[in-house]
Design a protein around this motif. Structure first.
Motif, PDB file in Angstrom:
ATOM      1  N   PRO A  80     -10.983  30.327  10.362  1.00 16.26           N
ATOM      2  CA  PRO A  80     -10.586  31.679   9.937  1.00 16.26           C
ATOM      3  C   PRO A  80     -11.827  32.570   9.837  1.00 16.26           C
ATOM      4  CG  PRO A  80     -10.544  30.153   8.078  1.00 16.26           C
ATOM      5  CD  PRO A  80     -10.805  29.325   9.305  1.00 16.26           C
ATOM      6  N   PRO A  81     -11.982  33.583  10.695  1.00 18.40           N
ATOM      7  CA  PRO A  81     -13.267  34.261  10.823  1.00 18.40           C
ATOM      8  C   PRO A  81     -13.603  35.239   9.706  1.00 18.40           C
ATOM      9  CG  PRO A  81     -11.656  35.245  12.311  1.00 18.40           C
ATOM     10  CD  PRO A  81     -10.999  34.069  11.674  1.00 18.40           C
ATOM     11  N   GLU A  82     -12.629  35.945   9.138  1.00 16.99           N
ATOM     12  CA  GLU A  82     -12.936  37.109   8.324  1.00 16.99           C
ATOM     13  C   GLU A  82     -13.822  36.793   7.121  1.00 16.99           C
ATOM     14  OE1 GLU A  82      -9.912  36.071   9.057  1.00 16.99           O
ATOM     15  OE2 GLU A  82      -9.174  37.500  10.559  1.00 16.99           O
ATOM     16  N   VAL A  83     -13.379  35.808   6.329  1.00 16.04           N
ATOM     17  CA  VAL A  83     -14.089  35.520   5.084  1.00 16.04           C
ATOM     18  C   VAL A  83     -15.499  35.009   5.366  1.00 16.04           C
ATOM     19  CG1 VAL A  83     -14.113  34.102   3.006  1.00 16.04           C
ATOM     20  CG2 VAL A  83     -11.965  35.082   3.826  1.00 16.04           C
ATOM     21  N   GLN A  85     -17.348  35.426   8.063  1.00 15.44           N
ATOM     22  CA  GLN A  85     -18.203  36.510   8.565  1.00 15.44           C
ATOM     23  C   GLN A  85     -18.682  37.369   7.405  1.00 15.44           C
ATOM     24  OE1 GLN A  85     -16.423  38.784  11.712  1.00 15.44           O
ATOM     25  NE2 GLN A  85     -16.116  37.006  13.029  1.00 15.44           N
ATOM     26  N   GLU A  86     -17.808  37.597   6.433  1.00 12.26           N
ATOM     27  CA  GLU A  86     -18.185  38.405   5.271  1.00 12.26           C
ATOM     28  C   GLU A  86     -19.276  37.706   4.458  1.00 12.26           C
ATOM     29  OE1 GLU A  86     -18.503  41.646   3.166  1.00 12.26           O
ATOM     30  OE2 GLU A  86     -17.134  41.474   4.855  1.00 12.26           O
ATOM     31  N   PHE A  87     -19.191  36.365   4.340  1.00  9.43           N
ATOM     32  CA  PHE A  87     -20.257  35.633   3.661  1.00  9.43           C
ATOM     33  C   PHE A  87     -21.602  35.880   4.365  1.00  9.43           C
ATOM     34  CE2 PHE A  87     -17.089  32.196   2.078  1.00  9.43           C
ATOM     35  CZ  PHE A  87     -16.672  33.063   1.086  1.00  9.43           C
ATOM     36  N   GLY A  88     -21.584  35.784   5.706  1.00 12.44           N
ATOM     37  CA  GLY A  88     -22.808  36.015   6.468  1.00 12.44           C
ATOM     38  C   GLY A  88     -23.317  37.438   6.289  1.00 12.44           C
ATOM     39  N   ARG A  89     -22.404  38.422   6.313  1.00  9.17           N
ATOM     40  CA  ARG A  89     -22.817  39.816   6.101  1.00  9.17           C
ATOM     41  C   ARG A  89     -23.467  39.996   4.737  1.00  9.17           C
ATOM     42  NH1 ARG A  89     -18.305  41.183   9.453  1.00  9.17           N
ATOM     43  NH2 ARG A  89     -16.830  40.945   7.731  1.00  9.17           N
ATOM     44  N   GLY A  90     -22.883  39.323   3.731  1.00  6.87           N
ATOM     45  CA  GLY A  90     -23.448  39.439   2.381  1.00  6.87           C
ATOM     46  C   GLY A  90     -24.874  38.921   2.315  1.00  6.87           C
ATOM     47  N   GLU A  91     -25.134  37.783   2.970  1.00  7.27           N
ATOM     48  CA  GLU A  91     -26.498  37.241   2.972  1.00  7.27           C
ATOM     49  C   GLU A  91     -27.446  38.205   3.682  1.00  7.27           C
ATOM     50  OE1 GLU A  91     -27.354  33.969   1.429  1.00  7.27           O
ATOM     51  OE2 GLU A  91     -25.565  34.908   0.583  1.00  7.27           O
ATOM     52  N   GLY A  92     -26.978  38.767   4.807  1.00  7.35           N
ATOM     53  CA  GLY A  92     -27.821  39.699   5.553  1.00  7.35           C
ATOM     54  C   GLY A  92     -28.110  40.966   4.778  1.00  7.35           C
ATOM     55  N   MET A  93     -27.085  41.520   4.106  1.00  8.27           N
ATOM     56  CA  MET A  93     -27.259  42.768   3.367  1.00  8.27           C
ATOM     57  C   MET A  93     -28.217  42.606   2.200  1.00  8.27           C
ATOM     58  SD  MET A  93     -25.598  45.127   4.920  1.00  8.27           S
ATOM     59  CE  MET A  93     -25.541  46.423   3.675  1.00  8.27           C
ATOM     60  N   TYR A 105     -22.060  25.167   2.739  1.00  8.02           N
ATOM     61  CA  TYR A 105     -20.984  24.730   3.642  1.00  8.02           C
ATOM     62  C   TYR A 105     -20.990  23.207   3.798  1.00  8.02           C
ATOM     63  CZ  TYR A 105     -20.370  29.610   5.182  1.00  8.02           C
ATOM     64  OH  TYR A 105     -20.124  30.942   5.234  1.00  8.02           O
ATOM     65  N   ARG A 106     -22.171  22.638   3.958  1.00 12.73           N
ATOM     66  CA  ARG A 106     -22.258  21.166   4.118  1.00 12.73           C
ATOM     67  C   ARG A 106     -21.748  20.457   2.869  1.00 12.73           C
ATOM     68  NH1 ARG A 106     -27.118  22.572   6.851  1.00 12.73           N
ATOM     69  NH2 ARG A 106     -28.347  22.282   4.952  1.00 12.73           N
ATOM     70  N   LEU A 107     -22.079  21.006   1.706  1.00 11.21           N
ATOM     71  CA  LEU A 107     -21.575  20.413   0.463  1.00 11.21           C
ATOM     72  C   LEU A 107     -20.055  20.468   0.427  1.00 11.21           C
ATOM     73  CD1 LEU A 107     -21.853  19.307  -2.425  1.00 11.21           C
ATOM     74  CD2 LEU A 107     -22.169  21.684  -3.204  1.00 11.21           C
ATOM     75  N   GLY A 108     -19.491  21.609   0.804  1.00  9.77           N
ATOM     76  CA  GLY A 108     -18.038  21.746   0.795  1.00  9.77           C
ATOM     77  C   GLY A 108     -17.359  20.794   1.752  1.00  9.77           C
ATOM     78  N   VAL A 109     -17.886  20.654   2.955  1.00 13.71           N
ATOM     79  CA  VAL A 109     -17.298  19.741   3.939  1.00 13.71           C
ATOM     80  C   VAL A 109     -17.392  18.297   3.452  1.00 13.71           C
ATOM     81  CG1 VAL A 109     -17.594  18.798   6.269  1.00 13.71           C
ATOM     82  CG2 VAL A 109     -17.642  21.274   5.907  1.00 13.71           C
ATOM     83  N   ASP A 142     -19.519  23.570  12.057  1.00 10.95           N
ATOM     84  CA  ASP A 142     -20.269  24.377  13.032  1.00 10.95           C
ATOM     85  C   ASP A 142     -19.595  25.727  13.257  1.00 10.95           C
ATOM     86  OD1 ASP A 142     -22.101  22.361  13.344  1.00 10.95           O
ATOM     87  OD2 ASP A 142     -21.169  21.527  15.153  1.00 10.95           O
ATOM     88  N   GLY A 143     -18.264  25.728  13.279  1.00  8.81           N
ATOM     89  CA  GLY A 143     -17.532  26.980  13.463  1.00  8.81           C
ATOM     90  C   GLY A 143     -17.712  27.919  12.287  1.00  8.81           C
ATOM     91  N   LEU A 144     -17.704  27.356  11.059  1.00  8.26           N
ATOM     92  CA  LEU A 144     -17.933  28.182   9.872  1.00  8.26           C
ATOM     93  C   LEU A 144     -19.309  28.850   9.933  1.00  8.26           C
ATOM     94  CD1 LEU A 144     -16.602  25.833   7.022  1.00  8.26           C
ATOM     95  CD2 LEU A 144     -15.355  27.588   8.280  1.00  8.26           C
ATOM     96  N   VAL A 145     -20.299  28.049  10.302  1.00  6.88           N
ATOM     97  CA  VAL A 145     -21.664  28.574  10.394  1.00  6.88           C
ATOM     98  C   VAL A 145     -21.737  29.652  11.473  1.00  6.88           C
ATOM     99  CG1 VAL A 145     -24.049  27.995  10.966  1.00  6.88           C
ATOM    100  CG2 VAL A 145     -22.706  26.458   9.503  1.00  6.88           C
TER     101      VAL A 145
END
Length: 407
Positions: A80-83, A85-93, A105-109, A142-145
């Motif tokens: 599911p891309p939206e959430v 991608q938003e996590f990545g945007r937050g880190e970038g911002m 992510y690795r911990l969650g998996v 890998d897809g989440l990342v």
């Protein structure tokens, strides 16, 4: 799923696995979020419109998406891309790297897989199929990342674009005529891009070597506006050691000019000199192929833009040459200039022109006959000096053009 062992699992077992996993998705997501908070207490959780942490929403959706895909056997798990991608945007911002996000992510998996393994045992799914399930989990990771990287790149591009916009606004403000003290207004704009106001400044104007030329790598602290027809560069503290050499390397292959160093509030004056020099380069009155320094081209910048005025003065102060031939006029003019520049007699003039002293004496006598006592007036000599030097500069330019055309 594309792995053979999983395809051999009876659908009834797959359905029981999926039903249990989906029923526990919310509880599992809460447990994973709790572990993340414990392992990474510095991470700030952003809430959605309902007040629920977006991370919890993302974890639950990721679990549900993986399980639905697992149950349908539709191939590679769809992220599911939206959430994410938003996590990545937050880190970038916020200027952070993706390293901590990937670790989360690795911990969650890992935690999700631990519970999925227990459910697999509960419904009697064979070990080879569960191993393949684990592999799919890491593909999913890998897809989440990948989705987060997209969001991160988007945020970085947006930030870069915003910084360039703010930088152009600051440059525009710097380069207008200021009345009074502009420091307060400039400081507020400069702070938005983390630029420290300098005491002195120099402004450059560049000529693109090609339409799609890459921006010169001018280094930190130097402002560059590539959106203008002629790119502008603002150089703080231009006399700083090594700055001149760095700019020379960065602008290799470019043409242009850098105005004189001036106080911050006078940046527009430095810009005017740089623009004047660029017009002379475009008219081939100054050489191209390099970025010139206006302070090293004072004579050309003072005399060449004043062509009409110099010509008007020339018609008056060089009028005695009107009755001479072109060759004689040229020789007497160069002799007059040598005499004014050396402030000496025939020997000095002869040495400067590379002619015999007797020839110099003969020409000087002709000059005195043509101008009379006027030649002794310091103001008239100064006028002649300006006119004759301007003509010499134009002659040198004409010689360069002739040589270029001959090649």
């Amino acid at each position: 799923m594309t792995h053979p062992a999983w395809r051999e699992v009876p659908q009834a077992q797959v359905d029981r696995f999926a039903a249990i996993a989906l029923a526990e998705a919310g509880e599992l997501a809460q447990a994973i979020l709790g572990a993340i908070r414990h392992e990474y207490p510095h991470v700030k959780l952003v809430e959605d419109e309902s007040g629920e942490p977006m991370a919890l929403v993302g974890i639950r959706r990721a679990i549900e998406g993986f399980v639905h895909n697992l149950a349908s056997g539709s191939g590679k798990p769809r992220v599911p891309p939206e959430v994410f991608q938003e996590f990545g945007r937050g880190e970038g911002m916020h200027g952070r790297s993706l390293d901590s996000l990937q670790a989360i992510y690795r911990l969650g998996v890992r935690l999700a897989w631990r519970r999925f393994a227990e459910i697999g045992q509960q419904v009697d799914i064979a070990a080879p199929a569960m191993y393949e399930l684990a592999e799919s989990g890491f593909e999913y990771l890998d897809g989440l990342v990948e989705q987060s990287v997209r969001g991160y790149a988007e945020a970085a591009a947006r930030q870069a674009s915003e910084r360039l916009r703010l930088q152009r606004q600051l440059i525009d403000l710097l380069l207008v005529e200021h009345h009074g003290d502009p420091v307060g207004t400039l400081a507020e704009r400069a702070a938005r891009i983390g630029w420290q106001l300098p005491q002195s400044i120099a402004v450059g104007v560049l000529l693109r070597p090609a339409r799609e030329a890459m921006a010169p790598a001018v280094g930190q602290g130097i402002l560059l506006d590539m959106e203008s027809e002629h790119p502008r560069v603002v150089i703080p503290e231009p006399d700083t050691a090594g700055r001149s050499e760095m700019l020379h390397r960065a602008t290799t292959g470019w043409s242009g000019a850098i105005g004189p160093p001036v106080p911050l509030a006078a940046a527009a004056k430095s810009l005017r000199w740089a623009e004047t020099a660029v017009r002379l380069i475009e008219s081939e009155l100054l050489p191209g192929g390099e970025v010139l320094r206006c302070t090293e081209r004072t004579e050309e910048l003072v005399l060449l833009p004043s062509e009409e005025l110099i010509d008007a003065v020339a018609r008056r102060c060089l009028a005695p040459l009107d009755g001479t031939s072109a060759v004689q006029s040229r020789r007497l003019a160069e002799t007059l200039l040598a005499w004014i520049e050396t402030a000496g007699g025939a020997p000095e003039v002869a040495h400067r022109l590379g002619i015999h002293p007797q020839t110099a004496r003969y020409r000087l006598r002709q000059i005195r006959e043509l101008w009379g006592d006027v030649i002794e007036d310091p103001d008239r000599r100064f006028e002649m000096l300006l006119v004759l030097r301007a003509q010499r500069l134009r002659g040198e330019r004409a010689d360069r053009v002739d040589r270029a055309e001959a090649l």
